[in-house]
Design an enzyme around this catalytic site. Structure first.
Site, PDB file in Angstrom:
ATOM      1  N   ASP A   1      39.982  21.277 -10.137  1.00 33.76           N
ATOM      2  CA  ASP A   1      39.717  20.261  -8.684  1.00 33.76           C
ATOM      3  C   ASP A   1      39.504  20.771  -8.098  1.00 33.76           C
ATOM      4  O   ASP A   1      40.155  20.015  -6.895  1.00 33.76           O
ATOM      5  CB  ASP A   1      41.737  19.240  -8.786  1.00 33.76           C
ATOM      6  CG  ASP A   1      41.477  19.211 -10.539  1.00 33.76           C
ATOM      7  OD1 ASP A   1      40.974  18.705 -11.382  1.00 33.76           O
ATOM      8  OD2 ASP A   1      42.733  19.074 -10.633  1.00 33.76           O
ATOM      9  N   ASP A   2      38.776  21.358  -7.444  1.00 39.81           N
ATOM     10  CA  ASP A   2      38.035  21.394  -6.404  1.00 39.81           C
ATOM     11  C   ASP A   2      36.471  21.454  -6.159  1.00 39.81           C
ATOM     12  O   ASP A   2      36.071  21.500  -4.802  1.00 39.81           O
ATOM     13  CB  ASP A   2      38.696  22.693  -5.527  1.00 39.81           C
ATOM     14  CG  ASP A   2      38.459  23.480  -4.426  1.00 39.81           C
ATOM     15  OD1 ASP A   2      38.664  22.607  -3.320  1.00 39.81           O
ATOM     16  OD2 ASP A   2      37.759  24.257  -4.164  1.00 39.81           O
TER      17      ASP A   2
END
Length: 291
Positions: free
Chosen positions: A235-236
């Site tokens: 999720d980056d």
């Protein structure tokens, strides 16, 4: 039809370029296109004042036989000589897309219905899932469904099968439509295509699992959804689109999930459209989106 007419077939090209800012870049790119027989349909640019980086999206018609290659090779060579990183796409090309899903179906149905209505210039060539819950729905849409189960023990083999399938089908974009598996660094490193994921929170807040539960526990007054490119760090990846909805102390976790699903559909739909229209330029861990 004469050979002269055949050689004058028009092609619409889209270029995304970025690099160190320097005087006259807009004039140089537009001038080159004009001098080589092209006609600019749309152009937009942005300058990162802190990093001193120039970004541009330029769309033009190119006529074969007038000095412009239909695949943009000549323009790419020209832009690289200016010190630019450049990607050129043929606007007529239909991107080959695979949708990865699990059990949640809201983003799955929304994407396909938008595609069927003509919103997306692409071909959906596969639905890939670790469960069979959406198999009948995919068949109703007349889309090929591929069930590839995933467990902790079989994950490497499952991902190898997914990659082989994507290679066989010539997939150029994978959309994780609430696919509830984390793609490994090995998968992403071997993939020859970008992967767009929808995460059900306003990143960087509440990354990882059960973000609506995390948000409810924290007592936030806004919840969100984020569409981003998947990278090995969970999720980056570079963010394409985000949106939020207001919540209060009166809303339960179930209320947050219900509100969030509406956000997820809208945010993912917009991100996919921008990607397919060649409007997203990635640099570092950020994006410039030409709307």
């Amino acid at each position: 039809m004469s050979s002269a007419n055949t050689n004058n077939t028009e092609t619409t090209l889209v270029a995304l370029l970025h690099g160190p800012d320097q005087p006259g870049l807009v004039a140089k790119t537009s001038g080159w296109i004009y001098e080589n027989g092209g006609n600019i349909l749309h152009a937009d640019q942005h300058r990162d004042m802190q990093a001193e980086i120039f970004f541009q999206r330029i769309e033009w018609t190119a006529t074969a036989g007038k000095g412009l290659s239909s695949d943009g090779t000549l323009f790419k060579r020209f832009a690289e000589n200016l010190g630019m990183n450049v990607r050129v796409a043929n606007a007529a090309h239909r991107t080959r897309v695979a949708i990865f899903v699990s059990k949640f179906d809201h983003c799955f149905h929304d994407l396909i219905l938008r595609w069927k209505s003509g919103d997306y210039h692409c071909d959906i060539v596969a639905i890939v899932s670790n469960h069979r819950d959406l198999e009948a729905a995919a068949q109703n849409y007349e889309l090929p469904f591929h069930h590839i189960p995933v467990t902790a023990e079989t994950k490497p083999a499952a991902e190898a099968a997914q990659l082989a399938l994507c290679e066989k089908l010539g997939v150029e974009l994978v959309i994780m439509a609430r696919y509830m598996q984390v793609l490994s660094a090995d998968f992403l490193g071997k993939a020859t295509f970008p992967v767009i994921n929808i995460h059900h929170s306003f990143l960087p807040a509440f990354a990882g699992g059960k973000p609506y539960h995390q948000a409810h526990t924290r007592g936030v007054k806004l919840i969100g959804a984020t569409a981003h490119y998947a990278t090995p760090v969970l999720d980056d990846g570079p963010i394409i689109q985000q949106d939020v909805a207001r919540v209060t102390h009166r809303h339960s976790v179930e209320d947050l999930i219900r509100k969030g699903r509406d956000l997820e559909k809208i945010v993912l739909a917009q991100a996919v459209r921008w990607h397919l229209d060649h409007r997203v330029l990635i640099y570092g861990n950020k994006t410039v989106v030409f709307d």
